[in-house]
Design a protein around this motif. Structure first.
Motif, PDB file in Angstrom:
ATOM      1  N   GLY A  13      -0.071  -0.919  -0.242  1.00 20.43           N
ATOM      2  CA  GLY A  13       0.161   0.258   0.111  1.00 20.43           C
ATOM      3  C   GLY A  13       1.119   1.552  -0.080  1.00 20.43           C
ATOM      4  O   GLY A  13       0.730   2.692   0.476  1.00 20.43           O
ATOM      5  N   ALA A  15       1.956   3.189  -2.476  1.00 20.42           N
ATOM      6  CA  ALA A  15       0.988   4.061  -3.546  1.00 20.42           C
ATOM      7  C   ALA A  15       1.350   5.972  -2.812  1.00 20.42           C
ATOM      8  O   ALA A  15       1.649   5.972  -3.640  1.00 20.42           O
ATOM      9  CB  ALA A  15       0.273   4.184  -4.470  1.00 20.42           C
ATOM     10  N   ILE A  18       0.891   7.109   4.311  1.00 20.69           N
ATOM     11  CA  ILE A  18       1.451   6.917   4.763  1.00 20.69           C
ATOM     12  C   ILE A  18       2.620   5.694   3.963  1.00 20.69           C
ATOM     13  O   ILE A  18       4.390   5.708   4.474  1.00 20.69           O
ATOM     14  CB  ILE A  18       1.253   5.976   5.534  1.00 20.69           C
ATOM     15  CG1 ILE A  18       0.544   6.825   7.224  1.00 20.69           C
ATOM     16  CG2 ILE A  18       1.936   5.133   6.841  1.00 20.69           C
ATOM     17  CD1 ILE A  18      -0.701   6.259   8.052  1.00 20.69           C
ATOM     18  N   ASP A  37       1.184  -2.369  -4.535  1.00 20.78           N
ATOM     19  CA  ASP A  37      -0.183  -1.263  -4.226  1.00 20.78           C
ATOM     20  C   ASP A  37      -0.797  -1.836  -5.290  1.00 20.78           C
ATOM     21  O   ASP A  37      -0.398  -3.136  -6.067  1.00 20.78           O
ATOM     22  CB  ASP A  37      -0.026   0.197  -4.186  1.00 20.78           C
ATOM     23  CG  ASP A  37      -1.368   0.942  -3.425  1.00 20.78           C
ATOM     24  OD1 ASP A  37      -0.534   1.460  -2.609  1.00 20.78           O
ATOM     25  OD2 ASP A  37      -2.294   0.946  -3.996  1.00 20.78           O
ATOM     26  N   LEU A  62       0.277  -5.235  -6.195  1.00 19.45           N
ATOM     27  CA  LEU A  62       0.283  -6.362  -5.586  1.00 19.45           C
ATOM     28  C   LEU A  62      -1.390  -6.192  -4.477  1.00 19.45           C
ATOM     29  O   LEU A  62      -1.430  -4.538  -4.497  1.00 19.45           O
ATOM     30  CB  LEU A  62       1.565  -6.048  -4.682  1.00 19.45           C
ATOM     31  CG  LEU A  62       0.753  -7.014  -3.515  1.00 19.45           C
ATOM     32  CD1 LEU A  62       1.049  -8.393  -3.786  1.00 19.45           C
ATOM     33  CD2 LEU A  62       2.356  -7.529  -2.416  1.00 19.45           C
ATOM     34  N   ASP A  63      -1.978  -7.289  -4.770  1.00 21.11           N
ATOM     35  CA  ASP A  63      -3.193  -6.911  -4.368  1.00 21.11           C
ATOM     36  C   ASP A  63      -3.269  -7.934  -2.690  1.00 21.11           C
ATOM     37  O   ASP A  63      -2.852  -9.215  -3.020  1.00 21.11           O
ATOM     38  CB  ASP A  63      -4.380  -7.222  -5.043  1.00 21.11           C
ATOM     39  CG  ASP A  63      -5.741  -7.059  -4.333  1.00 21.11           C
ATOM     40  OD1 ASP A  63      -5.947  -7.246  -3.009  1.00 21.11           O
ATOM     41  OD2 ASP A  63      -6.732  -7.350  -5.345  1.00 21.11           O
ATOM     42  N   ASN A  90       1.406  -2.266   5.655  1.00 16.79           N
ATOM     43  CA  ASN A  90       0.566  -1.324   5.452  1.00 16.79           C
ATOM     44  C   ASN A  90      -0.746  -0.950   4.920  1.00 16.79           C
ATOM     45  O   ASN A  90      -1.425  -0.198   5.343  1.00 16.79           O
ATOM     46  CB  ASN A  90       1.640  -0.223   5.359  1.00 16.79           C
ATOM     47  CG  ASN A  90       1.625   1.268   4.666  1.00 16.79           C
ATOM     48  OD1 ASN A  90       0.425   2.372   6.075  1.00 16.79           O
ATOM     49  ND2 ASN A  90       0.451   1.694   3.667  1.00 16.79           N
ATOM     50  N   GLY A  92      -3.907  -1.054   3.388  1.00 14.17           N
ATOM     51  CA  GLY A  92      -5.143  -0.732   4.033  1.00 14.17           C
ATOM     52  C   GLY A  92      -6.583   0.013   3.634  1.00 14.17           C
ATOM     53  O   GLY A  92      -6.190   0.982   3.073  1.00 14.17           O
ATOM     54  N   ILE A  93      -7.645   0.165   3.912  1.00 15.24           N
ATOM     55  CA  ILE A  93      -8.838   0.461   3.541  1.00 15.24           C
ATOM     56  C   ILE A  93      -9.496   1.132   5.098  1.00 15.24           C
ATOM     57  O   ILE A  93      -9.385   0.337   5.848  1.00 15.24           O
ATOM     58  CB  ILE A  93      -9.594   0.191   2.532  1.00 15.24           C
ATOM     59  CG1 ILE A  93     -10.319  -1.391   3.609  1.00 15.24           C
ATOM     60  CG2 ILE A  93      -8.897  -0.450   1.281  1.00 15.24           C
ATOM     61  CD1 ILE A  93     -11.138  -1.372   2.942  1.00 15.24           C
ATOM     62  N   HIS A 115      -6.661  -6.012   5.883  1.00 10.23           N
ATOM     63  CA  HIS A 115      -5.838  -5.738   6.960  1.00 10.23           C
ATOM     64  C   HIS A 115      -5.328  -7.406   7.470  1.00 10.23           C
ATOM     65  O   HIS A 115      -4.198  -6.904   7.733  1.00 10.23           O
ATOM     66  CB  HIS A 115      -6.411  -5.125   7.915  1.00 10.23           C
ATOM     67  CG  HIS A 115      -6.770  -3.424   7.105  1.00 10.23           C
ATOM     68  ND1 HIS A 115      -6.180  -2.085   8.158  1.00 10.23           N
ATOM     69  CD2 HIS A 115      -8.317  -3.228   6.769  1.00 10.23           C
ATOM     70  CE1 HIS A 115      -6.807  -0.993   7.054  1.00 10.23           C
ATOM     71  NE2 HIS A 115      -8.019  -2.156   6.773  1.00 10.23           N
ATOM     72  N   SER A 143      -3.640   0.720  14.443  1.00  8.03           N
ATOM     73  CA  SER A 143      -4.125   2.230  14.729  1.00  8.03           C
ATOM     74  C   SER A 143      -4.568   2.324  15.855  1.00  8.03           C
ATOM     75  O   SER A 143      -4.136   1.885  16.751  1.00  8.03           O
ATOM     76  CB  SER A 143      -5.125   2.055  13.996  1.00  8.03           C
ATOM     77  OG  SER A 143      -6.262   3.353  14.478  1.00  8.03           O
ATOM     78  N   GLY A 187      -2.614   7.768  15.147  1.00  6.90           N
ATOM     79  CA  GLY A 187      -3.551   8.453  15.425  1.00  6.90           C
ATOM     80  C   GLY A 187      -4.954   9.326  13.924  1.00  6.90           C
ATOM     81  O   GLY A 187      -4.738   8.143  12.949  1.00  6.90           O
ATOM     82  N   ILE A 188      -4.699  10.574  14.146  1.00  3.96           N
ATOM     83  CA  ILE A 188      -5.064  11.065  12.754  1.00  3.96           C
ATOM     84  C   ILE A 188      -3.860  11.368  11.473  1.00  3.96           C
ATOM     85  O   ILE A 188      -3.004  12.629  12.763  1.00  3.96           O
ATOM     86  CB  ILE A 188      -6.410  11.741  13.360  1.00  3.96           C
ATOM     87  CG1 ILE A 188      -7.030  10.967  14.088  1.00  3.96           C
ATOM     88  CG2 ILE A 188      -6.613  12.727  12.429  1.00  3.96           C
ATOM     89  CD1 ILE A 188      -7.666  12.344  15.846  1.00  3.96           C
ATOM     90  N   ILE A 189      -4.077  10.908  11.578  1.00  2.00           N
ATOM     91  CA  ILE A 189      -2.674  11.166  10.498  1.00  2.00           C
ATOM     92  C   ILE A 189      -3.271  11.583   9.160  1.00  2.00           C
ATOM     93  O   ILE A 189      -4.585  11.205   8.257  1.00  2.00           O
ATOM     94  CB  ILE A 189      -2.053  10.201  10.067  1.00  2.00           C
ATOM     95  CG1 ILE A 189      -1.437   8.841  11.703  1.00  2.00           C
ATOM     96  CG2 ILE A 189      -1.086  10.599   8.820  1.00  2.00           C
ATOM     97  CD1 ILE A 189      -0.959   9.982  12.351  1.00  2.00           C
ATOM     98  N   ALA A 192      -5.124  10.265   2.742  1.00  6.39           N
ATOM     99  CA  ALA A 192      -6.379  10.064   2.093  1.00  6.39           C
ATOM    100  C   ALA A 192      -7.435   9.473   2.373  1.00  6.39           C
ATOM    101  O   ALA A 192      -8.638   9.504   2.312  1.00  6.39           O
ATOM    102  CB  ALA A 192      -5.908   8.898   0.369  1.00  6.39           C
ATOM    103  N   LEU A 193      -7.318   8.436   3.530  1.00  6.57           N
ATOM    104  CA  LEU A 193      -7.967   7.739   4.338  1.00  6.57           C
ATOM    105  C   LEU A 193      -8.288   8.281   5.094  1.00  6.57           C
ATOM    106  O   LEU A 193      -9.563   8.082   5.647  1.00  6.57           O
ATOM    107  CB  LEU A 193      -6.824   6.749   4.985  1.00  6.57           C
ATOM    108  CG  LEU A 193      -7.589   5.422   5.373  1.00  6.57           C
ATOM    109  CD1 LEU A 193      -7.050   4.168   5.647  1.00  6.57           C
ATOM    110  CD2 LEU A 193      -7.451   5.662   7.262  1.00  6.57           C
TER     111      LEU A 193
END
Ligand SMILES: NC(=O)c1ccc[n+]([C@@H]2O[C@H](COP(=O)([O-])OP(=O)(O)OC[C@H]3O[C@@H](n4cnc5c(N)ncnc54)[C@H](O)[C@@H]3O)[C@@H](O)[C@H]2O)c1
Length: 267
Positions: A13, A15, A18, A37, A62-63, A90, A92-93, A115, A143, A187-189, A192-193
């Motif tokens: 992940g 691309a 983080i 990614d 890569l999936d 890393n 994630g969605i 995940h 997280s 925490g809160i970063i 795009a997520l």
């Protein structure tokens, strides 16, 4: 010599957000970085950015939900570079918020597939190579949601708590082979997520954070680089919270702030 010279890193992940920041950090400190990614265009661009900055990086699609895809990517990396020292799980969605009784099977399953299953497939394939080389650094992206849970995100919190189980059990199993397994709990970063969330609530969240800001992907990359380094060999099975102190603040603090402010106003 740079800290990661001669080492190979795989970041899933990577691309954006983080993962990209971690890949850039490892790349600028000398690692050969494999950006992976499902987003090929952004992944190629991220690898190109690292090369333009003088680092070594390649992209592979890569999936992480496919164990077969994971095995072939890791075999390819080892065939190309000879070793694999660093794995950062890393990808994630965020998923969609929903009350428990309205959460669909698809939402739940997709979250766990990416995940939990994805991290397990990557860790399993990497560990078999790392055991032979008797060295490895594995980082699982958990997280803050695995400390505090998160209302209407039972699927996300469950997945992130599960990653701690994977981290701790594999740390026990792999320690004698020179392999450490640790987790990060951002925490809160800003990424795009969290884009939609921060559009409506950034000021509120920053005000509730002792450092006064939400985090950046670079803040998480700094902690990842520490856990990825040879210096951190005696740290395993732990998780590092990267949240600017956000987890510490609760309603009682706000009551106290209001009381002190009210007292100051009457003086
Ligand atoms: N942003 C935050 O506040 C925050 C906080 C705690 C944890 N995290 C975790 O950090 C990680 C990175 O998130 P981010 O904020 O950088 O988000 P992001 O959306 O910028 O990056 C996630 C990346 O994962 C990729 N991805 C999604 N599904 C994939 C799959 N099946 N296989 C491979 N790649 C896939 C996406 O294409 C994307 O490039 C996630 O695991 C997330 O849960 C983020």
């Amino acid at each position: 010599m740079k800290k990661f010279t001669g080492q190979t890193a795989l970041v899933t992940g990577a691309a954006s957000g983080i993962g990209k920041a971690i890949a850039k950090k490892l790349g600028c400190e000398g690692a050969f970085v494999w950006i992976t990614d499902i987003n090929e265009k952004a992944g190629q661009a991220a690898a190109q950015e690292i090369r333009q900055e003088g680092g070594k990086a390649e992209f592979l699609p890569l999936d992480v939900r496919s164990a077969e895809n994971v095995t072939s990517v890791i075999d390819h990396i080892v065939a190309q570079n000879g070793t694999l020292e660093i794995l950062v799980n890393n990808a994630g969605i965020p998923g969609n918020p929903a009350p428990i009784e309205q959460m669909s099977d698809v939402e739940w399953q997709t979250m766990l597939d990416i995940h939990v299953n994805g991290s397990f497939y990557c860790l399993r394939a990497a560990a078999s190579h790392m055991k032979k080389q008797r060295y490895g650094r594995i980082i699982n992206m958990s997280s803050l949601a695995s400390e505090t849970a998160l209302q209407y995100f039972a699927h996300y919190a469950t997945a992130k708590y599960a990653l701690l189980g994977l981290t701790e059990s594999s740390a026990k199993e792999l320690g004698l082979f020179g392999i450490t397994v640790n987790a990060l709990k951002p925490g809160i970063i800003r990424s795009a997520l969290t884009g939609d969330l921060l559009d409506v609530a950034e000021e509120r969240l920053a005000t509730s954070t002792p450092t006064g800001t939400v985090g950046s992907p670079d803040d998480v990359a700094a902690a990842a680089a520490f856990l990825a380094s040879p210096d951190s060999g005696f740290l395993t099975g732990i998780s590092i919270i990267v949240d600017g102190g956000f987890r510490l603040v609760n309603e009682m603090d706000k009551v106290m702030i209001d009381m002190v402010a009210a007292t100051a106003a009457t003086e």
